[in-house]
Design a protein around this motif. Structure first.
Motif, PDB file in Angstrom:
ATOM      1  N   THR A 149       0.926  -1.224  -0.109  1.00 14.91           N
ATOM      2  CA  THR A 149      -0.030  -0.085  -0.172  1.00 14.91           C
ATOM      3  C   THR A 149       0.861   1.238  -0.054  1.00 14.91           C
ATOM      4  N   GLU A 172      -4.557  -7.568   0.902  1.00 15.90           N
ATOM      5  CA  GLU A 172      -4.113  -7.629  -0.513  1.00 15.90           C
ATOM      6  C   GLU A 172      -3.696  -8.933  -1.273  1.00 15.90           C
ATOM      7  N   GLN A 204     -10.911   0.388   5.876  1.00 16.01           N
ATOM      8  CA  GLN A 204     -11.065  -0.400   4.841  1.00 16.01           C
ATOM      9  C   GLN A 204     -12.175  -0.036   3.737  1.00 16.01           C
ATOM     10  N   HIS A 253     -11.278   2.745   1.507  1.00 11.33           N
ATOM     11  CA  HIS A 253     -10.288   2.829   0.488  1.00 11.33           C
ATOM     12  C   HIS A 253      -9.010   3.506   0.801  1.00 11.33           C
ATOM     13  N   ASP A 254      -8.843   3.424   2.393  1.00  8.49           N
ATOM     14  CA  ASP A 254      -7.941   4.622   2.943  1.00  8.49           C
ATOM     15  C   ASP A 254      -6.620   3.576   3.472  1.00  8.49           C
ATOM     16  N   GLU A 291     -20.608   3.078   1.515  1.00 13.54           N
ATOM     17  CA  GLU A 291     -19.776   1.674   1.052  1.00 13.54           C
ATOM     18  C   GLU A 291     -20.408   0.614   1.870  1.00 13.54           C
ATOM     19  N   TRP A 301     -20.506  -4.369   0.691  1.00 13.16           N
ATOM     20  CA  TRP A 301     -19.665  -5.472   1.559  1.00 13.16           C
ATOM     21  C   TRP A 301     -20.277  -6.220   2.394  1.00 13.16           C
TER      22      TRP A 301
END
Lengths: 505, 218
Positions: free
Chosen positions: A4, A125, A145, A148-149, A173, A177
């Motif tokens: 990341t 990942e 999460q 997207h941070d 978001e 999920w």
């Protein structure tokens, strides 16, 4: 370390951008000041905190100095208690081991309790690439999460977000999920926590595989320990059938009794509480209670290289409490992302360049991400002398030298971009070794003092952009000392004040 | 070479500077910190436990063996409009504790799924050790406390602590009494989070309400 963060700009550039973000600075200031005041009160409650700190330092130092012995003992105890031990030399190997273990269960999703080690290796990942969904279950990790941070604090990874930002992330978001956020979600922490509870509960209750780190591993008994607050840790550690814990090899303590030190110092240093709401300990597996299969993945990933550095190895004492972040004036303004690592703040500034080496621009810049004020050392519950290690690493960056990398001794070249600093230091070294030259130079500087520029040209420009250049005195200290016989006779050459005062200016 | 040998080899190589005759663990660690903070009487220690539990927003009650069933009946009855209907009980919980309660005891069974446990309203357990200085309850999976999950999934946990027998002053005293081979859960107040602007919120994933009954002998 985590993919990341690859390609992050060096600390000065990232920090420069961060300090212009008013929301970020406001969020950070509020959070760090709240927790640092609370920590001071929690620590003051224990009259023997200084002795506990010293004992914690000694336990960790002793363990590190005999780490091979304790690792072997831990492996034996965990195995005897029904667990399986795996060894991972680097991030790739650890990720491969975990992915294979998950695949062997036939599952394609896992629940995770917040873990620095799995963030460090970029496990989420890696699992995603293998078709396995890893759900973070700590509230702050969920915020990170879903947003997207990247995490920006060891203890409160979403410290850089305020309630309004969190509300927006949840509303936007959660639906993609799993269970969506309730309609009309407001931004009070209670409502946000409730939304997270409902969203995550469906994942906990069906989870077959849990993944964790550990705060401590007891060599003598094979016990692993996780401290947390929300109960998501307990969910991940006790509901799944299979538990996989990925833990850095430095997290060992020799005996059960040693926990009496850290269970007193860690919560007070970390969340500023007498005790965190939940602590779970497990020793292998227990019939009928909790996971039936337990795997421990022991992670090196640069730790043995760090251990080889006799000054820098003290960073491995770290128990990840984050007290150093909360008192750091640099962290408070620059924020966690500027450090380009899962370990931000003062501890990150010494840990990341040791775990990853100083070859990249960001890692070479981290030892400079400090004012060396020493507040981090004062609050560290295991007394890591962070300023000492910072200075040591600066020397390594500027001068290069012998370091251990991947278990092998290598000769490090001086980093780029420090040419002026190196030239100045070399010149200073040359001059100090030659008294006559030093004297001539000082006299020349004194005589030409009215002609000196206020800003430096060339490579010195950046340095003098934010600093006043020191004024050169009319007479050097050495000349003054000689002329006045150590201040017993004579006056300053161009003022009415005493010779001592004139020379000291 | 296996990664095990590789890592152990790197560790040994990294530690070549450490002299072979270094101080032993016992010599290297000075234990001159306090075993207990302050000198309190037994009654004061129990009071401190009550105070620290309450400080972390657990609800503290006091009772004796004669009054316990009525107290538990009252606490369970006060849950929501109809009161707690289904109450999870570990196998070794004294059955008469719930004699007065207007609720169905649900014995914990290995076959229960997590979803089934999610259907109960409350759980009542005993305790292994309680730590006064920190306001902490420790459960060790004994028959009156049951499996770890039964005190995790229900939203309401009533924990009965025998005082003063099960109360110690400090963390060092607690560790001495506990068996590391057992699965342990340390509980200090109800589930809480401070992840949003460091504002403490009770109840994220664990029980949102923790009630503690300090049960004195006779």
């Amino acid at each position: 370390m985590s993919g990341t963060f690859v390609g992050m700009p060096a600390f000065p550039k990232a920090a420069h951008e961060a300090v212009h973000d008013d929301t970020l600075r406001g969020n950070l200031r509020h959070a760090t000041h709240t927790i640092r005041d609370k920590r001071a009160r929690a620590v003051d409650e224990l009259a023997d905190f200084a002795l506990l700190r010293e004992a914690g330092k000694q336990i960790k130092d002793h363990t590190l100095r005999h780490l091979d012995r304790y690792l072997v003992q831990l492996e034996e105890s965990v195995t005897a208690a029904g667990g399986t031990v795996h060894w991972a030399a680097d991030a790739d190997e650890a990720n491969r081991i975990v992915a294979d273990l998950v695949k062997a269960t036939g599952q394609s999703e896992v629940v995770k309790v917040k873990s620095m080690a799995t963030q460090e290796i970029g496990l989420n990942e890696a699992l995603e690439a293998e078709g396995i969904a890893a759900y973070e279950t700590d509230l702050a990790e969920l915020i990170v999460q879903l947003g997207h941070d990247r995490p920006s604090h060891i203890l409160v990874p979403a410290i850089h977000r305020n309630r309004g930002e969190i509300r927006d992330i949840f509303a936007r978001e959660m639906g993609s999920w799993g269970r969506p956020a309730p309609d009309g979600l407001a931004d009070s922490p209670a409502e946000l926590a409730e939304a997270a509870r409902l969203h995550l509960r469906e994942k906990f209750l069906r989870a077959k595989v849990g993944i964790s780190g550990a705060n401590f591993m007891v060599a003598e008994t094979g016990t692993l320990v996780v401290l947390e607050s929300e109960g998501n840790g307990r969910m991940c550690l006790t509901l799944p059938e299979t538990l996989i814990s990925v833990v850095g090899i430095e997290k060992i303590v020799p005996t059960w009794r040693d926990l009496e030190v850290f269970l007193q110092t860690l919560p007070r240093s970390s969340t500023a509480e007498r005790m965190n709401p939940y602590t779970t300990t497990w020793t292998g597996t227990t019939d009928g209670d909790g996971p039936t299969t337990f795997h421990l993945v022991l992670l090196d990933n640069g730790r043995t290289d760090t251990l080889a550095d006799t000054v820098g190895r003290q960073a491995l004492r770290c128990i990840r409490c984050s007290a150093c972040l909360n008192v750091c004036p640099v962290y408070e303004r620059a924020g966690g992302h500027a450090y380009g690592s899962v370990y931000p703040g003062p501890i990150g500034a010494i840990l990341s360049p040791q775990l990853r080496g100083t070859a990249s621009e960001i890692d070479a810049s981290l030892p400079y991400a400090s004012s060396l004020c020493g507040a981090c050392y004062d609050v560290c519950p295991v007394a890591i002398d962070i300023p000492e290690v910072l200075v040591h690493l600066r020397e390594r960056v500027v001068q290069g030298g012998e370091v251990t990398s991947g278990g092998a001794k290598v000769r490090l070249k001086p980093a780029k971009g420090h040419a002026a600093e190196r030239a100045a230091m070399r010149a200073a070294g040359w001059a100090f070794a030659r008294p006559a030259a030093l004297r001539a130079g000082q006299r020349f500087a004194s005589r030409t003092r009215r002609l000196h520029p206020r800003k430096l040209p060339g490579p010195g420009k950046a340095w003098s952009a934010s600093r006043e250049l020191p004024k050169v005195p009319a007479e050097s200290f050495r000349d003054w000392w000689q002329r006045t016989n150590g201040g017993t006779t004579g006056k300053s050459p161009n003022s009415g004040t005493s010779g001592k005062g004139g020379a000291a200016k | 070479m296996s990664s095990r040998d590789l890592i152990l080899g790197r560790v040994r190589q990294a530690l070549v500077d450490v002299p072979g005759d270094e101080a032993t663990y016992e010599q290297a660690v000075s234990r001159d910190y306090l075993r207990v903070h302050g000198s309190l009487s037994t009654a004061e220690t129990v009071d401190l436990l009550a105070e620290n539990l309450a400080d972390y927003r657990a609800i503290v009650h006091r009772s004796d063996p004669g009054g316990l069933p009525a107290l538990l009946a009252r606490l369970l009855g006060a849950r929501g409009e109809p009161g707690a209907r289904r109450v999870l009980v570990p196998p070794g919980l004294p059955a008469h504790w719930l004699d007065a309660a207007d609720a169905t005891p649900v014995p914990d069974e290995a076959g229960h799924t997590a979803h089934e446990l999610d259907e109960v309203d409350s759980v009542v357990t005993g305790c292994a050790v309680a730590i006064a200085e920190t306001g902490t309850l420790v459960l060790d999976g004994s028959p009156d406390q049951g499996r770890r999950r039964i005190t995790l999934i229900p939203d309401h946990h009533i924990c009965v602590v025998r005082v003063p027998d099960q109360v110690v002053s400090s963390v060092p005293e607690a560790l001495e009494r506990l068996d590391p081979a057992r699965p342990l859960t340390w509980i200090s107040g109800p589930s809480a989070t401070s992840d949003i602007e460091l504002d403490r919120v009770e109840g994220v994933h664990g029980p949102r309400t923790l009630e503690v009954v300090l049960l004195s002998e006779g």
